[in-house]
Design an enzyme around this catalytic site. Structure first.
Site, PDB file in Angstrom:
ATOM      1  N   ILE A  14      -1.505   0.803  -7.124  1.00 43.90           N
ATOM      2  CA  ILE A  14      -2.925   0.572  -6.860  1.00 43.90           C
ATOM      3  C   ILE A  14      -3.167   0.276  -5.387  1.00 43.90           C
ATOM      4  O   ILE A  14      -4.248   0.558  -4.871  1.00 43.90           O
ATOM      5  CB  ILE A  14      -3.500  -0.554  -7.750  1.00 43.90           C
ATOM      6  CG1 ILE A  14      -2.903  -1.914  -7.405  1.00 43.90           C
ATOM      7  CG2 ILE A  14      -3.309  -0.244  -9.236  1.00 43.90           C
ATOM      8  CD1 ILE A  14      -3.629  -3.072  -8.068  1.00 43.90           C
ATOM      9  N   GLY A  15      -2.177  -0.282  -4.700  1.00 44.99           N
ATOM     10  CA  GLY A  15      -2.328  -0.528  -3.268  1.00 44.99           C
ATOM     11  C   GLY A  15      -2.485   0.759  -2.494  1.00 44.99           C
ATOM     12  O   GLY A  15      -3.329   0.870  -1.600  1.00 44.99           O
ATOM     13  N   TYR A  56       5.939 -14.808 -14.192  1.00 44.12           N
ATOM     14  CA  TYR A  56       4.923 -13.874 -13.688  1.00 44.12           C
ATOM     15  C   TYR A  56       3.514 -14.407 -13.919  1.00 44.12           C
ATOM     16  O   TYR A  56       2.683 -14.409 -12.998  1.00 44.12           O
ATOM     17  CB  TYR A  56       5.073 -12.508 -14.361  1.00 44.12           C
ATOM     18  CG  TYR A  56       4.064 -11.490 -13.878  1.00 44.12           C
ATOM     19  CD1 TYR A  56       4.119 -10.985 -12.579  1.00 44.12           C
ATOM     20  CD2 TYR A  56       3.045 -11.023 -14.700  1.00 44.12           C
ATOM     21  CE1 TYR A  56       3.199 -10.061 -12.113  1.00 44.12           C
ATOM     22  CE2 TYR A  56       2.116 -10.094 -14.258  1.00 44.12           C
ATOM     23  CZ  TYR A  56       2.201  -9.614 -12.963  1.00 44.12           C
ATOM     24  OH  TYR A  56       1.270  -8.693 -12.506  1.00 44.12           O
ATOM     25  N   ALA A  86       0.805  -1.222   0.000  1.00 41.41           N
ATOM     26  CA  ALA A  86       0.000   0.000   0.000  1.00 41.41           C
ATOM     27  C   ALA A  86       0.837   1.270   0.000  1.00 41.41           C
ATOM     28  O   ALA A  86       0.302   2.365   0.096  1.00 41.41           O
ATOM     29  CB  ALA A  86      -0.938   0.012   1.205  1.00 41.41           C
ATOM     30  N   ASN A  87       2.147   1.126  -0.143  1.00 43.55           N
ATOM     31  CA  ASN A  87       2.989   2.318  -0.168  1.00 43.55           C
ATOM     32  C   ASN A  87       3.100   2.939  -1.558  1.00 43.55           C
ATOM     33  O   ASN A  87       3.637   4.034  -1.713  1.00 43.55           O
ATOM     34  CB  ASN A  87       4.396   1.990   0.362  1.00 43.55           C
ATOM     35  CG  ASN A  87       5.077   0.899  -0.435  1.00 43.55           C
ATOM     36  OD1 ASN A  87       4.638  -0.248  -0.392  1.00 43.55           O
ATOM     37  ND2 ASN A  87       6.147   1.224  -1.139  1.00 43.55           N
ATOM     38  N   SER A 127      -3.879 -10.890 -12.143  1.00 47.75           N
ATOM     39  CA  SER A 127      -3.517 -10.122 -13.342  1.00 47.75           C
ATOM     40  C   SER A 127      -4.200 -10.732 -14.547  1.00 47.75           C
ATOM     41  O   SER A 127      -4.485 -11.934 -14.573  1.00 47.75           O
ATOM     42  CB  SER A 127      -1.998 -10.152 -13.545  1.00 47.75           C
ATOM     43  OG  SER A 127      -1.648  -9.690 -14.842  1.00 47.75           O
TER      44      SER A 127
END
Length: 317
Positions: free
Chosen positions: A31-32, A184, A27-28, A158
Site C-alpha cells: 500500500i505504501g 502485532y 513505499a517500495n 490496523s
C-alpha cells in the site's frame, strides 16, 4: 461524520499535490507503493526510503514508468534501528533544510513475526518497527514540517488494533509472545494511540499540522509474509485462506484510506479512516472504529512518556 461522497473516494479523487513534498516509509511495496504512485501522479515530490538503496531505486523506477516526470528521491531507512532512523532524519535535514515537508506518512511495518525477535537496540521487532521507529522519525522530522494548513502526519494502523492491549510489563514480549493478537495488535494500537495523542498536542500548541491515520483493511500485500523466510504463523495463514476469497482487496484499494487521510479536504483533526465493508475488511474509506483503549488519555500520556524513554528523544512541539 462521513458523507456519501467520502464513501466512494477513489485514487482519482486525490487532489493536485503540485508543490508538496511527501515522505512515505515503506513505499517500495504494497500500500505504501500504491500511495506513493498516486501522490506522484498528482504532482507531489516524493521521498521514498527503504531498507536498501536497491529497493528504493527499484520503486522509483517502477513509478517513473507510470509517471515519467515524477520528482522522486531515494533514501535508506531501517525503522527497526534507532540509529538508522536518526541517520536518515539527519540526511533529510541536510538535503531539505528548514520547514520543507508537507506530508509525512508512517506506513512501513512488519506483521506477525512467528518467533520473538529482538532488534539491535534490544526491542521486540514488531513494536520497534511499527511503533518506536515511526515515533522517533516523526519527532525528529517535526521541525521540518511546514507549519501551515494542509500539512499532515499520517500514521497507518490496523483493524486488529481493536484486539490490542498495551502491556507495559510485556512491551517487548519478554513475558509472553503472541505474533498476531499480541505483539502485532499491541504495536498497531500504539500507532493509533500515538496518532490521537499527537493531534491533542498539536491542537494544544495551536499548530495547523493535522495528525490523521487509517488502516487498509485486509489488503493482499507482502506484509502477510514479512516474517523470517516469508513464513507467517500457521493459524494466521489458515484464517487468511478462509477470508481471502471474499473479504480481501488488492494493495491499490488498500491504499485508499491512507490517501484519504493524507489528502481529502473533509478529513478532521485526528481522523481515522478504513474500508466501509464488512468488518472494515474491504471497501471505500470512511471513518473507522477506534479501539476504546486508544481514547484513554492516561494511557496515552503514559505510553508517550515510556516511548520517549525507550527512543531517547523528547518530542517537543
Amino acid at each position: 461524520m462521513t458523507t456519501q461522497t467520502n464513501s466512494h473516494f477513489m485514487a482519482s479523487d486525490v487532489p493536485s499535490q503540485q508543490g508538496r513534498r511527501v515522505l512515505i516509509t515503506g513505499a517500495n511495496s504494497g500500500i505504501g507503493y500504491e500511495a506513493a504512485l498516486e501522490l506522484a501522479r498528482q504532482g507531489a515530490e516524493v521521498i521514498l526510503p527503504a531498507r536498501s538503496v536497491d529497493k528504493a531505486e527499484g520503486a522509483i523506477a517502477r513509478i517513473r514508468r507510470e509517471v515519467p516526470g515524477a520528482k522522486l528521491t531515494a533514501g535508506v531507512l531501517d525503522l527497526a534501528s534507532l540509529a538508522s532512523v536518526r541517520e536518515f532524519a539527519r540526511t533529510i535535514g541536510e538535503r531539505f533544510p528548514g520547514q520543507s515537508l508537507d506530508l509525512l506518512i508512517n506506513n512501513a511495518g512488519v506483521m506477525a513475526v512467528p518467533q520473538r525477535e529482538l532488534t539491535v537496540d534490544g526491542y521486540e521487532r514488531q513494536f520497534a518497527t511499527n511503533y518506536l521507529g515511526p515515533f522517533l522519525l516523526t519527532a525528529l522530522l517535526f521541525p521540518q514540517m511546514r507549519q501551515r494548513r494542509g500539512s499532515r502526519i499520517v500514521t497507518v494502523s490496523s483493524g486488529v488494533s481493536n484486539q490490542g492491549k498495551i502491556e507495559f510489563d510485556n512491551l517487548q514480549g519478554e513475558r509472553s509472545y503472541k505474533p498476531m493478537f499480541g505483539a502485532y495488535s499491541q504495536s498497531k494500537l500504539a500507532d493509533l494511540i500515538f496518532q490521537l495523542e499527537l493531534q491533542r498536542r498539536l491542537t494544544a500548541v495551536g499548530s495547523p499540522v493535522l495528525s490523521t491515520g487509517g488502516h487498509p483493511g485486509y489488503a493482499i500485500t507482502n506484509l502477510q509474509a514479512s516474517g523470517p523466510a516469508g513464513q507467517s504463523p500457521l493459524g494466521f495463514r489458515i484464517i487468511s485462506a478462509i477470508l481471502k476469497p471474499f473479504a480481501s482487496q488488492d494493495a491499490a484499494h488498500g491504499a485508499l484510506p491512507t490517501l484519504y487521510a493524507a489528502t481529502a479536504q473533509s478529513v478532521e483533526p485526528g481522523g481515522y479512516y478504513g474500508p466501509n465493508g464488512f468488518q472494515e475488511l474491504k471497501g471505500y474509506p470512511v471513518a473507522a472504529k477506534i479501539a476504546p483503549a486508544a481514547k484513554d488519555l492516561s494511557l496515552a500520556k503514559r505510553l508517550w512518556a515510556e516511548t520517549e524513554r525507550l527512543t531517547g528523544v523528547t518530542f517537543s512541539l
